[in-house]
Design a protein around this motif. Structure first.
Motif, mmCIF file in Angstrom:
data_model
loop_
_atom_site.group_PDB
_atom_site.id
_atom_site.type_symbol
_atom_site.label_atom_id
_atom_site.label_comp_id
_atom_site.label_asym_id
_atom_site.label_seq_id
_atom_site.Cartn_x
_atom_site.Cartn_y
_atom_site.Cartn_z
ATOM 1 N N GLY A 32 5.264 5.808 6.365
ATOM 2 C CA GLY A 32 4.019 6.046 5.663
ATOM 3 C C GLY A 32 2.934 6.694 6.497
ATOM 4 N N ALA B 16 4.477 5.540 -1.497
ATOM 5 C CA ALA B 16 3.498 5.105 -0.496
ATOM 6 C C ALA B 16 4.019 5.222 0.930
ATOM 7 C CB ALA B 16 3.082 3.663 -0.770
ATOM 8 N N ILE C 149 0.824 -0.394 5.852
ATOM 9 C CA ILE C 149 0.099 -0.028 4.633
ATOM 10 C C ILE C 149 -0.709 -1.206 4.117
ATOM 11 C CG2 ILE C 149 0.448 0.554 2.199
ATOM 12 C CD1 ILE C 149 2.713 2.410 3.152
#
Length: 521
Positions: free
Chosen positions: A358, A403, A299
């Motif tokens: 994610g 997230a 991420i």
């Protein structure tokens, strides 16, 4: 909602049911049309449902350096001679470095801009198993986490217009410390301190410390990458892995890694504008795979894999024919797989991710695929196993979305023949992020089991003939699923639907054989 429903009563009314149109089968590729043995000389224009660049073979200046003419001798390490030839060729504006017929032994090779590393037919380039032949550490990504480690047997960093071509064969690292010191302590995101700067995440294997296995070929942060014709054998880890690349063509390659636990064939890692065609993969793990980083580190980097076409390819043995995941933190967008054959593969079309990883996949399209499988034709697995993610592999309780919550959505398949499979469709979503918006149109399927959907939304199956000894379709917290003009060829001409979970609703059967479900008392 819970219970067992029965689909009963075959109808002869044509207005209620249409014949399944199977003419698409005539358009499907066969074994004698796909894979490395059938690669044409020229690259045909790419037609995709999203914008793709024009793909052309690269060109190089006329300079040619043959390593045998530069002092390389069979039976001796030739790393320095190959590297010097690459460095000189690049410094002079580019050209071809030739590995001639014979057996050659090398450590890590680093490609440079405007160089075509050409492995001639009859050449065997065999890589060392000694750690010192891969030092110093280079910037790379291991299973979606950035580290400084051994990199790859053939590596490139921030290079442009590079190629690996020829009909020669490359062999992965032989037995030795490279394989003996591989990291086995934990999953990579727990082993690597991702709060440290990448330049401090160094794993070189000094004093017996663990290392990350080198990939076979991994151009990194490079542009205009071309790989054609070669054969890869006995890798230590993933085989062909472009990382952070833009403009990649992989065609006519053959990869053999059966028996190697993490011997993926081709992994596209956070790269874009990629064409893979006429390649044959026979692997110990997934065959054609799309990835984009893992967990918090993925991420942070936030680079998707996007705009990828896979066509006229052959997947033989492997865990998945075409796989998205399980590292998808940067997302996988715009994947088009068409005119491929999966022969004796495990899962056919595979999607996998995990709660703490994610990202996910979006706009994934599959057309004109012939599959002969040992396992499931369409498989989603968003939970994984407790071995890797602990209690997060347990479906319940639902977690708060954050997230690291993955998604799979907007996935479409058309003109699919499943000659054999253990199951047709098996969805394992997660309650807080169900798999969404899947359609399959025009399919003929022969499978041992029918259909399972756990945590799925918005599925459409249209114009499909399914032959199976199974008679039960399973639904758990799944809704808005429509079977339209689907012919179930099953024992007793009856289909049962087993439904569980409060969210299960709106499961519809339109012009199917058997016809409408009726709830049993």
């Amino acid at each position: 909602m819970a219970g067992l429903l029965l689909l009963a009563g075959w109808t002869s009314c044509k207005e209620r049911h249409q014949e399944v149109d199977t003419r698409f089968i005539e358009t499907l590729p066969t074994l004698d049309m796909v894979g490395a043995a059938h690669m044409p000389e020229h690259i045909a224009p790419v037609e995709a449902p999203f914008v793709m660049p024009e793909f052309k073979k690269p060109t190089f200046p006329n300079l040619v350096i043959n390593i045998a003419e530069s002092g390389a001798k069979q039976g001796e390490m030739v790393t320095a001679i190959i590297q010097q030839a690459i460095d000189e060729t690049s410094a002079q504006g580019g050209g071809k470095v030739v590995i001639p017929a014979g057996q050659w032994k090398s450590g890590r090779i680093t490609l440079k801009s405007n160089v075509n590393l050409h492995i001639e037919q009859g050449a065997e380039l065999r890589f060392s198993g000694e750690l010192e032949d891969y030092r110093p550490a280079v910037f790379t990504r291991h299973e979606g986490v950035e580290v400084m480690s051994l990199g790859a047997c053939i590596y490139a960093y921030r290079a442009d217009n590079i190629a690996i071509t020829g009909k020669g064969t490359l062999f992965g690292p032989e037995a030795g410390p490279v394989k003996n010191q591989m990291m086995t302590e934990d999953v990579v995101e727990n082993f690597v301190p991702v709060d440290k700067p990448v330049e401090e995440r160094i794993y070189e294997g000094h004093d017996g410390e663990s290392i990350f296995l080198p990939m076979f070929i991994s151009p990194t942060e490079s542009t205009n990458v071309y790989i054609e014709g070669i054969t890869l054998e006995q890798t230590a880890f993933w085989n062909i892995v472009p990382v952070y690349c833009d403009g990649v063509i992989i065609r006519g390659v053959t990869v053999n890694s059966v028996g190697i636990p993490r011997g993926d064939g081709i992994d596209i890692e956070s790269s874009r504008n990629v064409l893979i065609e006429y390649s044959t993969l026979n692997n110990g793990d997934d065959c054609f795979t799309m990835k984009s980083g893992r967990g918090d580190d993925g991420i942070r980097v936030n680079r998707p894999t996007e705009n990828v076409v896979v066509r006229h390819c052959l997947a033989k043995e492997g865990h998945g024919g075409i796989t998205v995941g399980s590292e998808t933190a940067g997302w996988v967008h715009n994947l088009y797989v068409h005119d491929c054959v999966f022969d004796n593969t495990g899962v056919g079309i595979r999607f996998k991710t995990r709660r703490p990883r994610g990202g996910g996949g979006d706009n994934l399209i599959y057309e004109r695929i012939r599959m002969n499988l040992r396992h499931t034709a369409f498989r989603w697995d968003m939970l994984g196993s407790e071995m890797y993610v602990g209690d997060l592999a347990k479906r319940t309780p639902p977690r708060e979305k954050d997230a690291l919550t993955p998604e799979f959505k907007n996935i479409h398949a058309k003109d699919i023949l499943v000659e054999n499979a253990s199951a047709f469709i098996n969805v394992t979503g997660i309650p807080e992020s169900p798999m969404r918006n899947f359609s399959l149109e025009n399919a003929v399927v022969n499978s041992e089991r029918l259909f399972t959907a756990h945590d799925a939304r918005e599925m459409l199956l249209r114009n499909i003939r399914i032959s199976s000894p199974d008679t039960v379709l399973h639904f758990l917290d799944s809704k808005d699923i429509r079977f339209e003009n689907v012919h179930f060829d099953v024992p007793g001409e009856k289909i049962y639907t087993e439904m569980a979970g409060e969210a299960t609703e709106n499961i519809r059967f339109v012009r199917t054989l058997p016809e409408k479900p009726e709830e049993e008392g």
